[in-house]
Design an enzyme around this catalytic site. Structure first.
Site, PDB file in Angstrom:
ATOM      1  N   SER A 254      -1.042  86.262  59.999  1.00  0.00           N
ATOM      2  CA  SER A 254      -2.194  85.401  60.736  1.00  0.00           C
ATOM      3  C   SER A 254      -2.154  85.838  62.337  1.00  0.00           C
ATOM      4  O   SER A 254      -0.919  86.132  62.677  1.00  0.00           O
ATOM      5  CB  SER A 254      -1.919  83.947  60.691  1.00  0.00           C
ATOM      6  OG  SER A 254      -2.576  83.384  61.473  1.00  0.00           O
ATOM      7  N   LYS A 255      -3.265  85.944  62.814  1.00  0.00           N
ATOM      8  CA  LYS A 255      -3.261  86.197  64.027  1.00  0.00           C
ATOM      9  C   LYS A 255      -2.620  85.119  65.154  1.00  0.00           C
ATOM     10  O   LYS A 255      -2.208  85.719  66.345  1.00  0.00           O
ATOM     11  CB  LYS A 255      -4.765  86.595  64.729  1.00  0.00           C
ATOM     12  CG  LYS A 255      -5.248  87.779  64.110  1.00  0.00           C
ATOM     13  CD  LYS A 255      -6.825  87.916  64.508  1.00  0.00           C
ATOM     14  CE  LYS A 255      -7.139  89.228  63.623  1.00  0.00           C
ATOM     15  NZ  LYS A 255      -8.817  89.299  63.873  1.00  0.00           N
ATOM     16  N   ARG A 256      -2.279  84.206  64.479  1.00  0.00           N
ATOM     17  CA  ARG A 256      -1.419  83.072  65.108  1.00  0.00           C
ATOM     18  C   ARG A 256       0.132  83.295  64.947  1.00  0.00           C
ATOM     19  O   ARG A 256       0.841  82.532  65.558  1.00  0.00           O
ATOM     20  CB  ARG A 256      -1.861  81.699  64.580  1.00  0.00           C
ATOM     21  CG  ARG A 256      -3.367  81.422  65.186  1.00  0.00           C
ATOM     22  CD  ARG A 256      -3.747  80.109  64.788  1.00  0.00           C
ATOM     23  NE  ARG A 256      -3.670  79.688  63.433  1.00  0.00           N
ATOM     24  CZ  ARG A 256      -4.673  80.188  62.367  1.00  0.00           C
ATOM     25  NH1 ARG A 256      -5.887  80.256  63.007  1.00  0.00           N
ATOM     26  NH2 ARG A 256      -4.763  79.908  61.201  1.00  0.00           N
ATOM     27  N   ASP A 257       0.424  84.032  64.045  1.00  0.00           N
ATOM     28  CA  ASP A 257       1.770  84.296  63.865  1.00  0.00           C
ATOM     29  C   ASP A 257       2.509  85.118  64.778  1.00  0.00           C
ATOM     30  O   ASP A 257       2.130  86.443  64.976  1.00  0.00           O
ATOM     31  CB  ASP A 257       1.983  85.147  62.309  1.00  0.00           C
ATOM     32  CG  ASP A 257       3.322  85.341  61.941  1.00  0.00           C
ATOM     33  OD1 ASP A 257       4.099  85.022  62.685  1.00  0.00           O
ATOM     34  OD2 ASP A 257       3.578  85.899  60.871  1.00  0.00           O
ATOM     35  N   GLN A 262       0.690  92.422  66.040  1.00  0.00           N
ATOM     36  CA  GLN A 262      -0.119  92.662  64.777  1.00  0.00           C
ATOM     37  C   GLN A 262      -1.268  93.722  65.220  1.00  0.00           C
ATOM     38  O   GLN A 262      -2.072  94.268  64.567  1.00  0.00           O
ATOM     39  CB  GLN A 262      -1.005  91.396  64.502  1.00  0.00           C
ATOM     40  CG  GLN A 262       0.007  90.537  63.959  1.00  0.00           C
ATOM     41  CD  GLN A 262      -0.455  89.506  63.083  1.00  0.00           C
ATOM     42  OE1 GLN A 262      -1.570  89.539  62.495  1.00  0.00           O
ATOM     43  NE2 GLN A 262       0.026  88.241  63.049  1.00  0.00           N
TER      44      GLN A 262
END
Length: 483
Positions: A254-257, A262
């Site tokens: 996830s781009k929030r990870d 990324q």
């Protein structure tokens, strides 16, 4: 394979090149090159509101950085262009009109508010939300009345009832969808721009795609796309849906990870090598035969086999990435690594922005000293910390070493020898330590360990003679005296 291999990577310029997209691009690139086929890069920019400035440029720049090239695209042209979807609006309109003329699509005048209310009612009844077909059978008079109200029409595809759609996926095997799981869906939005599942089929057919290799998050899109292929009587390409990339906790990236970087440019900025990144990304969901994991681009092209795409999620293992990059760092030209690493020392305030030729040579030697230990170029800042400290940070183990009986004599003798040297080089340092060995009788760990601790504060490190030379005369004599 009998038919000409034509595959595509079709990014949306809604962001910078992500690891997942880079993998999609790479697998298509390797597949095309392995079979002597054609690799196309097509820009899918119809979601205009989400497009970001520089997104398109970033995709192209970092694909090139990773080592990929392509045969057709917006920058190199080709006989099947334009290769940007917003330049193909008239093409999509023509095919949508054809479907309407044949009764396979129709104008829909429902407002967003009406559609939202319909979805809420269906959810309240425990139903899966889908369009009920309100505008499906409007008469010409009813349509005219809607238009007289000032309503804009979208165009919906008329979904066949009770149909099964089956395709054989390269990765997943046979997959079947039922048409009744979806309602009539929009192919042209009210602003005249085609929707993804409609225009992607038009483009893939007209550009003669033989295979469509993409992430498994697109599997559910395949049902609607197969409907369009059938409606026009076109043969669908061979689909292959690659498994998701997950983090080490087996959760989808996830781009929030924030535990994993990324975007490809982040690895470039940290000083990872592009050939190592290509090597690592190729192993995310694909496995070669045997145990070997280090491959050049040409080797990857030679051995790439789509039948070996994994059926299990690909784990993004940062330790494995660092190992692979370290292998490439060790083999790389020291001058190249110095150019990557020195800016990190400058950014950290360790070196001035403008270097003299002497400072540049010293910095290059420092980087070379640590090259074998670096997982990426930015590691040089932490690895070389002791070179930029006025006072030592002493390890506890090092303090114990300095308490050994022979240490005062060893350090005093070395201080005297080095202070008397007119030349400051690896050879003179090596010679001075040998003389101390003869003079004090200390040898092995009893000689080298206290010297290392005294000048670096560490019990282990890189070549001792080179370390002493790079630390410089004043700093070494000061540290020996203090120790």
């Amino acid at each position: 394979m009998n038919k000409d291999i034509r595959v595509r990577y079709a990014p949306s310029p809604t962001g910078h090149l992500h690891i997942g997209n880079a993998r999609t691009a790479l697998f298509n690139y390797l597949f095309a090159r392995h079979h002597g086929g054609t690799f196309i890069v097509r820009i899918e920019d119809t979601d205009v509101k989400r497009n970001v400035a520089g997104g398109e440029e970033n995709q192209f720049n970092y694909m090139k950085w990773l080592g990929m090239d392509w045969d057709e695209s917006i920058d190199v042209g080709g006989e099947y262009g334009p290769y940007r979807q917003t330049e193909r609006i008239e093409i999509y309109s023509k095919y949508a009109q054809d479907l309407m003329d044949r009764g396979l699509a129709y104008p829909c005048y429902c407002t967003e508010e009406e559609l939202a209310a319909e979805r809420e009612e269906q959810l309240a009844r425990g139903e899966t939300p889908k369009y009920s077909g309100t505008c499906r059978h409007l008469s010409a008079e009813e349509r005219a009345a809607k238009e007289a109200e000032g309503r804009q029409a979208s165009i919906r595809f008329l979904v066949p009832e009770g149909r099964s759609y089956t395709f054989n996926d390269l990765v997943k095997g046979e997959i079947t969808f039922e048409s009744d799981t979806t309602g009539d869906w929009v192919i042209i939005k009210k602003d005249g721009i085609g929707t993804y599942n409609f225009v992607v089929v038009i483009d893939d057919y007209l550009m003669k795609m033989s295979h469509v290799l993409r992430g498994e998050d697109h599997i559910t899109n395949t049902l609607r796309q197969l409907m369009i292929y059938e409606a026009f009587g076109w043969e669908a390409p061979i689909f292959g849906h690659m498994t998701l990339i997950v983090n080490e906790n087996r959760k989808k990236l996830s781009k929030r990870d924030e535990s994993i970087l990324q975007f490809i440019e982040q690895y470039d900025q940290l000083g990872y090598l592009p050939e190592a990144m290509m090597n690592f990304i190729a192993l995310l969901g694909w496995s070669p035969e045997g145990e070997e994991e280090i491959f050049s681009r040409d080797e990857l092209i030679s051995i790439f086999d789509a039948n070996r795409l994994s059926k299990s999620p690909a784990v993004f293992d940062t330790h494995k990435l660092n190992h692979i990059n370290n292998v490439y760092m060790k083999k790389a030209d020291p001058e190249r690594i110095a150019k990557l690493a020195i800016p990190h020392l400058q950014k950290a305030g360790r070196l001035p922005e403008q270097l003299s030729s002497e400072q540049e040579a010293w910095a290059a030697s420092l980087v070379k000293l640590y090259q074998e230990q670096m997982n990426c170029a930015s590691d040089i800042v932490e690895l070389s910390d002791m070179f930029f400290r006025d006072e030592l940070v002493m390890e506890e183990e090092g303090k114990a070493v300095l308490q050994e009986e022979q240490v005062p004599a060893v350090l005093a003798a070395l201080h005297a020898k080095l202070e008397a040297q007119a030349d400051w080089s690896v050879d003179t340092v090596k010679s001075a330590i040998k003389e101390v060995q003869k003079e004090t009788g200390a040898k092995g760990k009893g000689l080298f360990m206290p010297v290392r601790v005294a000048v670096s504060g560490q019990t282990h490190g890189r070549d001792l003679n080179e370390t002493i030379v790079l630390l410089g005369r004043d700093k070494v004599l000061h540290r020996l005296k203090n120790a």
